[in-house]
Design an enzyme around this catalytic site. Sequence first.
Site, PDB file in Angstrom:
ATOM      1  N   LEU A   1       0.835  -1.207   0.000  1.00  0.00           N
ATOM      2  CA  LEU A   1       0.000   0.000   0.000  1.00  0.00           C
ATOM      3  C   LEU A   1       0.869   1.257   0.000  1.00  0.00           C
ATOM      4  O   LEU A   1       0.710   2.148  -0.827  1.00  0.00           O
ATOM      5  CB  LEU A   1      -0.908   0.036   1.248  1.00  0.00           C
ATOM      6  CG  LEU A   1      -1.737  -1.221   1.573  1.00  0.00           C
ATOM      7  CD1 LEU A   1      -2.501  -1.035   2.877  1.00  0.00           C
ATOM      8  CD2 LEU A   1      -2.699  -1.527   0.434  1.00  0.00           C
TER       9      LEU A   1
ATOM     10  N   ALA B   1       3.237   8.678   0.312  1.00  0.00           N
ATOM     11  CA  ALA B   1       1.860   8.458   0.789  1.00  0.00           C
ATOM     12  C   ALA B   1       1.766   7.222   1.669  1.00  0.00           C
ATOM     13  O   ALA B   1       2.014   6.101   1.215  1.00  0.00           O
ATOM     14  CB  ALA B   1       0.910   8.323  -0.395  1.00  0.00           C
ATOM     15  N   GLY B   2       1.439   7.469   2.945  1.00  0.00           N
ATOM     16  CA  GLY B   2       1.244   6.345   3.877  1.00  0.00           C
ATOM     17  C   GLY B   2      -0.169   6.411   4.441  1.00  0.00           C
ATOM     18  O   GLY B   2      -1.079   5.732   3.976  1.00  0.00           O
TER      19      GLY B   2
ATOM     20  N   ILE C   1       7.592  -2.412   2.608  1.00  0.00           N
ATOM     21  CA  ILE C   1       6.758  -3.591   2.384  1.00  0.00           C
ATOM     22  C   ILE C   1       7.333  -4.813   3.118  1.00  0.00           C
ATOM     23  O   ILE C   1       8.398  -5.338   2.773  1.00  0.00           O
ATOM     24  CB  ILE C   1       6.581  -3.879   0.868  1.00  0.00           C
ATOM     25  CG1 ILE C   1       6.087  -2.605   0.158  1.00  0.00           C
ATOM     26  CG2 ILE C   1       5.635  -5.061   0.646  1.00  0.00           C
ATOM     27  CD1 ILE C   1       4.828  -1.970   0.740  1.00  0.00           C
TER      28      ILE C   1
ATOM     29  N   HIS D   1      15.190  -2.980  35.366  1.00  0.00           N
ATOM     30  CA  HIS D   1      16.455  -3.683  35.119  1.00  0.00           C
ATOM     31  C   HIS D   1      17.687  -2.807  35.409  1.00  0.00           C
ATOM     32  O   HIS D   1      18.823  -3.283  35.255  1.00  0.00           O
ATOM     33  CB  HIS D   1      16.543  -4.138  33.660  1.00  0.00           C
ATOM     34  CG  HIS D   1      15.755  -5.380  33.352  1.00  0.00           C
ATOM     35  ND1 HIS D   1      14.385  -5.420  33.297  1.00  0.00           N
ATOM     36  CD2 HIS D   1      16.160  -6.656  33.073  1.00  0.00           C
ATOM     37  CE1 HIS D   1      13.976  -6.639  32.990  1.00  0.00           C
ATOM     38  NE2 HIS D   1      15.030  -7.406  32.853  1.00  0.00           N
ATOM     39  N   GLY D   2      17.483  -1.539  35.749  1.00  0.00           N
ATOM     40  CA  GLY D   2      18.636  -0.665  35.999  1.00  0.00           C
ATOM     41  C   GLY D   2      19.533  -0.613  34.775  1.00  0.00           C
ATOM     42  O   GLY D   2      19.051  -0.626  33.635  1.00  0.00           O
TER      43      GLY D   2
ATOM     44  N   GLU E   1      -0.686  -0.280  10.743  1.00  0.00           N
ATOM     45  CA  GLU E   1      -2.148  -0.421  10.608  1.00  0.00           C
ATOM     46  C   GLU E   1      -2.886   0.830  11.080  1.00  0.00           C
ATOM     47  O   GLU E   1      -3.917   0.742  11.746  1.00  0.00           O
ATOM     48  CB  GLU E   1      -2.668  -1.655  11.388  1.00  0.00           C
ATOM     49  CG  GLU E   1      -1.818  -2.888  11.277  1.00  0.00           C
ATOM     50  CD  GLU E   1      -2.193  -3.783  10.112  1.00  0.00           C
ATOM     51  OE1 GLU E   1      -3.191  -3.495   9.462  1.00  0.00           O
ATOM     52  OE2 GLU E   1      -1.444  -4.736   9.856  1.00  0.00           O
TER      53      GLU E   1
HETATM   54  C1  LIG Z   1       8.484  -1.633   9.918  1.00  0.00           C
HETATM   55  C2  LIG Z   1       7.349  -1.188   9.054  1.00  0.00           C
HETATM   56  C3  LIG Z   1       6.643  -2.134   8.323  1.00  0.00           C
HETATM   57  C4  LIG Z   1       5.617  -1.723   7.450  1.00  0.00           C
HETATM   58  N1  LIG Z   1       4.977  -2.649   6.666  1.00  0.00           N
HETATM   59  C5  LIG Z   1       4.145  -2.229   5.681  1.00  0.00           C
HETATM   60  C6  LIG Z   1       3.608  -3.143   4.718  1.00  0.00           C
HETATM   61  O1  LIG Z   1       3.846  -4.350   4.766  1.00  0.00           O
HETATM   62  N2  LIG Z   1       2.826  -2.655   3.720  1.00  0.00           N
HETATM   63  C7  LIG Z   1       2.526  -1.322   3.607  1.00  0.00           C
HETATM   64  O2  LIG Z   1       1.810  -0.958   2.681  1.00  0.00           O
HETATM   65  N3  LIG Z   1       3.012  -0.432   4.516  1.00  0.00           N
HETATM   66  C8  LIG Z   1       3.808  -0.842   5.530  1.00  0.00           C
HETATM   67  N4  LIG Z   1       4.332   0.058   6.434  1.00  0.00           N
HETATM   68  C9  LIG Z   1       4.007   1.458   6.294  1.00  0.00           C
HETATM   69  C10 LIG Z   1       3.076   1.957   7.367  1.00  0.00           C
HETATM   70  O3  LIG Z   1       1.787   1.439   7.171  1.00  0.00           O
HETATM   71  C11 LIG Z   1       3.105   3.499   7.306  1.00  0.00           C
HETATM   72  O4  LIG Z   1       4.384   3.882   7.793  1.00  0.00           O
HETATM   73  C12 LIG Z   1       2.009   4.117   8.131  1.00  0.00           C
HETATM   74  O5  LIG Z   1       0.766   3.920   7.500  1.00  0.00           O
HETATM   75  C13 LIG Z   1       2.213   5.646   8.288  1.00  0.00           C
HETATM   76  O6  LIG Z   1       2.422   6.242   7.052  1.00  0.00           O
HETATM   77  P1  LIG Z   1       3.702   7.215   6.831  1.00  0.00           P
HETATM   78  O7  LIG Z   1       4.904   6.489   7.332  1.00  0.00           O
HETATM   79  O8  LIG Z   1       3.683   7.645   5.417  1.00  0.00           O
HETATM   80  O9  LIG Z   1       3.444   8.428   7.785  1.00  0.00           O
HETATM   81  P2  LIG Z   1       2.607   9.749   7.441  1.00  0.00           P
HETATM   82  O10 LIG Z   1       1.285   9.358   6.877  1.00  0.00           O
HETATM   83  O11 LIG Z   1       3.451  10.669   6.655  1.00  0.00           O
HETATM   84  O12 LIG Z   1       2.390  10.321   8.904  1.00  0.00           O
HETATM   85  C14 LIG Z   1       3.383  11.104   9.580  1.00  0.00           C
HETATM   86  C15 LIG Z   1       2.757  11.697  10.840  1.00  0.00           C
HETATM   87  O13 LIG Z   1       1.633  12.522  10.494  1.00  0.00           O
HETATM   88  C16 LIG Z   1       0.477  12.094  11.185  1.00  0.00           C
HETATM   89  N5  LIG Z   1      -0.699  12.270  10.337  1.00  0.00           N
HETATM   90  C17 LIG Z   1      -0.834  11.965   9.023  1.00  0.00           C
HETATM   91  N6  LIG Z   1      -2.080  12.248   8.595  1.00  0.00           N
HETATM   92  C18 LIG Z   1      -2.751  12.738   9.667  1.00  0.00           C
HETATM   93  C19 LIG Z   1      -4.083  13.203   9.878  1.00  0.00           C
HETATM   94  N7  LIG Z   1      -4.994  13.223   8.890  1.00  0.00           N
HETATM   95  N8  LIG Z   1      -4.427  13.623  11.111  1.00  0.00           N
HETATM   96  C20 LIG Z   1      -3.534  13.614  12.114  1.00  0.00           C
HETATM   97  N9  LIG Z   1      -2.256  13.175  11.986  1.00  0.00           N
HETATM   98  C21 LIG Z   1      -1.873  12.755  10.777  1.00  0.00           C
HETATM   99  C22 LIG Z   1       0.709  10.624  11.531  1.00  0.00           C
HETATM  100  O14 LIG Z   1      -0.035  10.224  12.668  1.00  0.00           O
HETATM  101  C23 LIG Z   1       2.214  10.607  11.796  1.00  0.00           C
HETATM  102  O15 LIG Z   1       2.440  11.008  13.119  1.00  0.00           O
HETATM  103  C24 LIG Z   1       5.301  -0.348   7.352  1.00  0.00           C
HETATM  104  C25 LIG Z   1       5.989   0.585   8.136  1.00  0.00           C
HETATM  105  C26 LIG Z   1       7.019   0.175   8.959  1.00  0.00           C
HETATM  106  C27 LIG Z   1       7.772   1.231   9.732  1.00  0.00           C
END
Ligand SMILES: Cc1cc2nc3c(=O)[nH]c(=O)nc-3n(C[C@H](O)[C@H](O)[C@H](O)COP(=O)(O)OP(=O)(O)OC[C@H]3O[C@@H](n4cnc5c(N)ncnc54)[C@H](O)[C@@H]3O)c2cc1C
Length: 387
Positions: free
Chosen positions: A124, A129-130, A156, A340-341, A365
């Site tokens: 995704l 874009a997350g 991913i 655990h200090g 998630e």
């Molecule tokens: C170890 C790891 C494994 C992962 N595995 C997968 C995977 O298998 N597949 C996949 O697709 N993704 C995966 N991810 C991605 C993960 O789902 C995203 O990192 C997560 O959805 C956040 O998106 P971003 O990192 O782009 O943060 P951003 O969306 O840029 O967010 C940054 C900050 O802004 C805040 N924010 C953003 N929008 C809003 C809003 N509307 N209101 C308030 N606050 C907001 C967030 O809370 C956060 O604090 C993984 C991430 C990690 C670190």
Amino acid sequence: MDFRLNAQQELFRTTMREFVDAEIRPVARDWEQEGRYPTEIVAGMAELGLFGMTVPEEYGGLGLDLVSFAIVFEEISRGWMGIAGILGSHALSCAMIARHGTELQKKTWLPLLATGERRTGVGLTEPDAGTDLQGIRTTARLDGDHYVVSGRKTWITNARHADPLPVLVKTDPTATPAHRGMSILLVDAGSPGYEVSRDLPKLGYKGTESCEIVLDDVRVPRENLLGGVAGRGLQQALSALESGRVNIAARSVGLAQRAYDEALSYAKERTAFGRPIAQFQAIQLQLATMATKVQAARLLTYWAAAEGDAGNRVDTQTGMAKMFASEVALECAIESMKVHGGNGYSREYEVERLYRDAILMSIGEGTNDVLRTVIAKSLVSGEARVG
Ligand SMILES: Cc1cc2nc3c(=O)[nH]c(=O)nc-3n(C[C@H](O)[C@H](O)[C@H](O)COP(=O)(O)OP(=O)(O)OC[C@H]3O[C@@H](n4cnc5c(N)ncnc54)[C@H](O)[C@@H]3O)c2cc1C
């Protein structure tokens, strides 16, 4: 009201606990620090049928109820949370294919995914874009009976093992709202132009890989469009994430439980001023607070899972459980380090790994802050209520 697991769930938990105690706990610290892939543990999980947790029985899976699903993630994370990552996005995608796939897609993929012969993940997130998935840039243009996919995915999980990988794309980049032009394609990892380009360096969550993927004019047969109808991809992904949050909540409970267990046993063994530190009231306050929070997180998680098993819509419940449990996990990891200090800061003890792994639970998630806004929206609109 009955707060106990049923006999089948209890038996399942015993099986999981024995597996984790025998196969995961003894190797977790060394393998995590070596950055070794846990091939033997994966084989054990396949033997237990865990890759088929969310695959219906008719396609060769276990078709687990959500409470048992939570138990799997809780118990594994009590041993090593990184291992839960190998199952997490695999289970999520299996659930998504089972719920939204065409009959042909289910028959083609689910039996292989259930045994672990084929594995999967979910694509995704992109570099830009997350949380805001409607902002993705990966496009899929129709060319005859194929889609031609171009874009980049990042973070991913399972990327080097996933085949097929469900990838969220824009089949109509001009659609408004954007989600109406979004779809999921089941992409064959062997397709020309599909490349797992690098492993991302990370603080914890070792044992499973997190990678970037480049898709450069990858041709995907039209029949690999999830559900056969374009424009439903975001809803398909979000509905899978709803139960996926039970997985993260349960991982958090397992991690928090381990942090508490480590603190309790250390406090009984470690002496200062001529007695075990467990006899100092300051330590006792921490132990009592941790134990209470772990149990509260567990009850909230099982409740959200049981609500899902009852057939209810559970985005608010799973959001609450994930948000609360993940914060408990981090608090317990930190408190356990303090108990655990100086040794809490040492890589020779388990607790530093728990700390490094715990922070991820607030991100995956749906970040906790975003979940707070989702929960609040349903409370304010009256869709959900408390009490
Ligand atoms: C170890 C790891 C494994 C992962 N595995 C997968 C995977 O298998 N597949 C996949 O697709 N993704 C995966 N991810 C991605 C993960 O789902 C995203 O990192 C997560 O959805 C956040 O998106 P971003 O990192 O782009 O943060 P951003 O969306 O840029 O967010 C940054 C900050 O802004 C805040 N924010 C953003 N929008 C809003 C809003 N509307 N209101 C308030 N606050 C907001 C967030 O809370 C956060 O604090 C993984 C991430 C990690 C670190």
